[in-house]
Design a protein around this motif. Structure first.
Motif, PDB file in Angstrom:
ATOM      1  N   LEU A 144       0.838  -1.202   0.000  1.00  0.00           N
ATOM      2  CA  LEU A 144       0.000   0.000   0.000  1.00  0.00           C
ATOM      3  C   LEU A 144       0.870   1.248   0.000  1.00  0.00           C
ATOM      4  O   LEU A 144       1.900   1.299   0.683  1.00  0.00           O
ATOM      5  N   TRP A 180      -9.513   8.675   3.566  1.00  0.00           N
ATOM      6  CA  TRP A 180      -9.010   7.366   3.145  1.00  0.00           C
ATOM      7  C   TRP A 180      -8.741   7.288   1.645  1.00  0.00           C
ATOM      8  O   TRP A 180      -8.272   6.270   1.155  1.00  0.00           O
ATOM      9  N   LYS A 181      -9.075   8.380   0.907  1.00  0.00           N
ATOM     10  CA  LYS A 181      -8.708   8.401  -0.505  1.00  0.00           C
ATOM     11  C   LYS A 181      -7.203   8.486  -0.690  1.00  0.00           C
ATOM     12  O   LYS A 181      -6.708   8.396  -1.809  1.00  0.00           O
ATOM     13  N   ASN A 217      -3.595   3.748  -1.724  1.00  0.00           N
ATOM     14  CA  ASN A 217      -3.515   3.047  -2.999  1.00  0.00           C
ATOM     15  C   ASN A 217      -2.707   1.778  -2.792  1.00  0.00           C
ATOM     16  O   ASN A 217      -1.786   1.732  -1.960  1.00  0.00           O
ATOM     17  N   ALA A 243      -6.814  -1.002  -3.963  1.00  0.00           N
ATOM     18  CA  ALA A 243      -7.249   0.316  -3.520  1.00  0.00           C
ATOM     19  C   ALA A 243      -6.777   1.354  -4.525  1.00  0.00           C
ATOM     20  O   ALA A 243      -5.593   1.407  -4.872  1.00  0.00           O
ATOM     21  N   GLY A 275      -8.316   5.261  -2.260  1.00  0.00           N
ATOM     22  CA  GLY A 275      -9.179   4.930  -1.148  1.00  0.00           C
ATOM     23  C   GLY A 275     -10.379   4.084  -1.493  1.00  0.00           C
ATOM     24  O   GLY A 275     -11.094   3.660  -0.600  1.00  0.00           O
ATOM     25  N   TRP A 329     -11.886   0.628  -2.622  1.00  0.00           N
ATOM     26  CA  TRP A 329     -11.466  -0.767  -2.648  1.00  0.00           C
ATOM     27  C   TRP A 329     -12.345  -1.539  -3.627  1.00  0.00           C
ATOM     28  O   TRP A 329     -13.552  -1.514  -3.533  1.00  0.00           O
TER      29      TRP A 329
END
Length: 853
Positions: free
Chosen positions: A268, A279-280, A283, A314, A317, A319
């Motif tokens: 990540l 949470w964006k 990745n 992701a 953010g 999923w």
């Protein structure tokens, strides 16, 4: 010598003053610093300082920067060793025999500054002041937790590199009763990466291992790692311990199998500046594999059993699964579904997801999913799901069927029995919008529905095919939600105190959004009535508005109102004419109900009790506001009534006002109240009557009553006459009924004539000499005075004190004759005799005969 001594004295005095001044200033600055840091207590006992170490017997620090935040630390037997060669840094070691810490955090404040993930390199570089090694022999922590306040006891040790922070190790041990949890962290650098290896041991046995590799750039961190756990026989005591810290009640567990396996791997990229708030900023990829042959407790979720293989990616953010295969069973925790009615809470939920055949559409993940619940209300879901794994991300589903059966569901003001739901759906969901359609065959069925308003419906079916829902999203929030479409509801039988039991149906259009819900369509029943209905419920202020129309009813074809309303008068039959109306009902979220209604009738005809009615025209309106009912009669005309003799027309115009709590005790006012009676007119002057009073006094006027018509209506054989009658009647209404205490009747001048030529009367005169003069006088009596007082009792007894003055030209030269006659008549019995004749319809004759029997 004296001069030198003087200079020395002044120098010593000045130095003393300087030292005192510096001490005083330092004291002031120290107090200021304590206030700024919120330090309320700082006690240091037994300090010792040498060239190689600093030791303290005890340090007590209490910091309270705010009223609800507090930190208290007590250290016993602290020893800090310095580096060799008079160097302060790096510190060689720190040894603490006992450390107790009590922490009460401050109440969360929305205005607190945002938190950002630190740069790992800067953290490592800034930790060079830490001792190269340390040991806290006894560590005690008291912190808030789900159960209130929790305590932890253990030991902490660390080892840093000789010259740099890394490589470093940290060992934390926590004791719980006879058990021990050991956490070992090993951190080191390799090339430009930082590695963090974590191992967890329970009672000396390795249970979990986790490897992390962190790569920092200017504003982000790439996190790669793996996690593995193969068994956890210590779960019973571990979960019991965690239940003190978390809002969780551990279940009774079987012996957990050793082949349990959980593994995960991830890569990540984390934006350190925005991740905690958004949470964006995430990745990367994550893969999870779990095999749980027996029920496994998951805090806050319940017990999970089965296997799961999952790969997700992701993207800013969001999923999205790239691989998914699972067969899981969940026994929900007690509070997980507490918001659902008890009858709908499942005891177990099973979910099976398998990859479906791909139709070679690129970047899609087709899945077949089956979900089933076991419990009081079993439910199944079977669907085919296709996920778009590249932008724009979507999830499309079709051939979806949801089935639910529930024997009974009870709420605060309703009860359902025999609920069966069969929903067929298709739709599409994306990050920006969603569309769902209910297809043919979708319906809800109920054996019975009972509401708090004494409403009961049986065999209830709601057809949902054609309904659709659309939604739009922004920043994860629903911006617009709309449900539209045609639907239909049928009830085999509806029971309500105001209605006769029978079947009802509604079909029309449903429109709903975030602000209101509306229904528009006709409501009909087995009696043949059809009521166009429009209902609107405002979800903002909880106000409900209902508009109902009564289309024009032609009563010659039947009266559906009589077979619909339970309170329809059983003795009222309407078989002619037409009527129509409308009503509006407003129920605010708070406050009393308000309503209004209008009714129009033209040419109504029928029977009420033992009276025939024809030609009834009416315009009525009613308003209910603030618990007060107002009924206005702008026009009421009855062309003809026949209770055994014919009279009419009757006219009335006025209003009635009453409280809804006592509807029969209101105020009746009128400006027109009259009836044409036997050629004359009987009326009341405009006025009002208070029906809440025990009695009401009314003054009626009679003008122009035609004596020939009266004698024609009165069933006396051989009696006829001429003349016009006027009168005044003092009416009284009470609980006993209508009565006349004072009344008077008088013929108009110049009088008239009476002929009583009955064979029975003539035979009476022949047999009784005393009656001969009477019968001969009444054979052709020309009167100039005909007057009577009138008394009428509430039980129907009519008393007339008749005074008659005149002559018979053929009797004794036409000499004057005076009569005083007292007549008594039972009006109900008189009407009964009239109603047994052919003056009324067969229906009235039959009703009279049934009452007589």
């Amino acid at each position: 010598m004296t001069k030198r001594r003087t200079i020395l004295v002044w120098a010593v005095a000045g130095l003393t003053l300087l030292v005192l001044g510096l001490g005083f200033y330092a004291g002031i600055r120290w107090q200021q610093l304590k206030r700024d840091l919120g330090i309320v207590t700082l006690e240091v006992s037994g300090p010792r300082l040498t060239l190689s170490q600093f030791a303290v017997r005890q340090i007590v620090l209490v910091r309270q920067p705010s009223a609800d935040e507090r930190l208290a630390i007590t250290l016993n037997d602290l020893r800090l060793d310095f580096a060799d060669g008079w160097q302060l840094l790096p510190l060689r070691s720190l040894n603490i025999k006992r450390l107790d810490a009590q922490w009460q955090p401050a109440t969360e404040n929305d205005d607190s500054p945002p938190f950002y993930l630190p740069d790992l390199k800067k953290v490592i570089d800034g930790s060079t002041w830490l001792p190269r090694q340390g040991l806290i022999h006894s560590l005690g922590l008291t912190v808030p937790c789900a159960s209130g306040t929790c305590q932890a006891q253990g030991q902490l040790a660390w080892q840093l590199g000789e010259h740099n922070t890394l490589p470093a190790t940290l060992d934390l041990q926590l004791d719980h009763q006879a058990h021990r949890l050991a956490l070992a962290l090993n951190a080191y650098e390799r090339d430009t990466d930082t590695h963090l290896d974590l191992d967890l041991q329970l009672d000396g046995q390795p249970r979990l291992s986790m490897q992390n590799q962190l790569t920092d750039s200017s504003d982000s961190t790439v996190w790669r790692g793996t996690l593995a756990m193969n068994e956890l026989p210590e779960a019973p005591w571990l979960l019991d311990w965690l239940s003190e810290w978390l809002a969780y009640s551990p279940p009774a567990l079987p012996t957990l199998p050793e082949q349990m396996r959980i593994g995960a791997g991830w890569a990540l990229e984390i934006n350190r500046q925005t991740l905690p708030q958004d949470w964006k900023a995430l990745n990367g990829e994550l893969r999870l594999s779990a095999n749980l042959p027996a029920p496994w407790p998951v805090v806050g979720l319940g017990q999970v059993q089965g296997q799961l293989d999952l790969s997700v990616r992701a993207n800013d953010g969001f999923w999205i699964p790239t691989e998914l295969n699972g067969d899981l069973t969940l026994q929900p925790a007690a509070d997980l579904l507490a918001s659902l009615p008890e009858q709908l809470r499942p005891r177990a939920v099973s979910l099976k997801i398998v990859p479906a055949q791909n139709d070679e559409t690129p970047h899609t993940l087709p899945l077949s999913m089956q979900l089933a619940t076991r419990g009081p209300s079993p439910m199944t879901l079977d669907t085919r799901l296709v996920l778009q794994t590249t932008e724009p991300y979507t999830a499309a589903f079709d051939r979806t069927q949801v089935k639910l059966r529930s024997p009974a569901i009870a709420g605060a003001d309703f009860s359902l029995k025999g609920l069966e739901a069969d929903l067929r759906l298709r739709g599409r969901v994306s990050q920006k919008d969603a569309t769902i359609r209910l297809e043919k065959g979708s319906q809800l069925r109920l054996d019975s529905l009972t509401a708090a308003s004494d409403l009961t419906a049986s065999t209830l079916v709601m057809a949902l095919a054609g309904l659709g829902a659309e939604a739009s999203f922004s920043d994860g929030q629903i911006q617009r939600l709309a449900v539209t479409g045609k639907t239909a509801v049928t009830a085999g039988e509806v029971k309500q105190p105001a209605l006769r039991p029978q079947g009802w149906r509604w079909s029309g259009t449903l429109n709903a959004d975030q602000s209101q819900i509306s229904l528009d369509g006709p409501l009909s029943n087995d009696a043949g009535i059809s009521l166009p209905l429009k209902l609107t419920h405002n979800r903002v202020d909880s106000a409900t508005r209902l508009h109902i129309s009564l289309p024009e009813l032609f009563l010659r074809a039947g009266n559906p109102l009589a077979t619909t309303l339970a309170d329809w008068p059983p003795l009222l039959e309407l078989n002619n004419g037409r009527m129509q109306g409308q009503a509006q009902i407003s129920l605010p979220g708070s406050g009393p109900l308000a309503a209004s209604a209008k009714l129009s009738a033209k040419g109504l005809g029928g029977i009420y009790d033992r009276t025939e009615l024809s030609g009834l025209d009416a315009e009525l309106s009613a308003v209910l506001r603030r618990n007060q009912l107002r009924l206005e009669v702008s026009e009421l005309t009855l062309r003809e009534a026949n209770p055994g003799f014919t009279f009419g027309p009757l006219r009335f115009a006025g209003d009635y006002v009453a409280s809804l709590d006592t509807p029969a005790q209101g105020r009746l006012a009128w400006n027109v109240a009259e009836v044409r009676l036997l050629g004359g007119r009987l009326w009341l002057e405009p006025g009002a009557a208070d029906l809440a009073a025990g009695t009401q006094q009314l003054h009626a006027h009679l003008r122009g009553l035609q004596l020939p018509l009266l004698l024609e209506a009165y069933p006396a054989e051989g009696l006829s006459g001429t003349g016009v009658i006027d009168g005044e009647l003092q009416l009284q209404r009470s609980e006993a009924g209508i009565s006349i205490e004072q009344g008077s009747l008088q013929a108009r001048d110049p009088g008239g004539a009476l002929q009583f030529r009955s064979p029975k009367i003539q035979a009476l005169g022949q047999a009784n000499p005393a009656m001969r003069l009477v019968t001969e006088a009444l054979d052709d009596f020309h009167y100039d005075l005909l007057a009577s007082d009138v008394h009428y009792a509430a039980d129907g007894k009519l008393d007339l004190g008749l005074k008659l003055h005149g002559r018979n030209p053929a009797l004794e030269g036409g000499r004057p004759i005076n009569f005083s006659i007292n007549l008594e008549e039972d009006i109900p019995a008189l009407l009964t005799s009239l109603q047994l004749s052919d003056r009324v319809s067969e229906t009235i004759q039959r009703r009279v005969q049934e009452r007589l029997r």
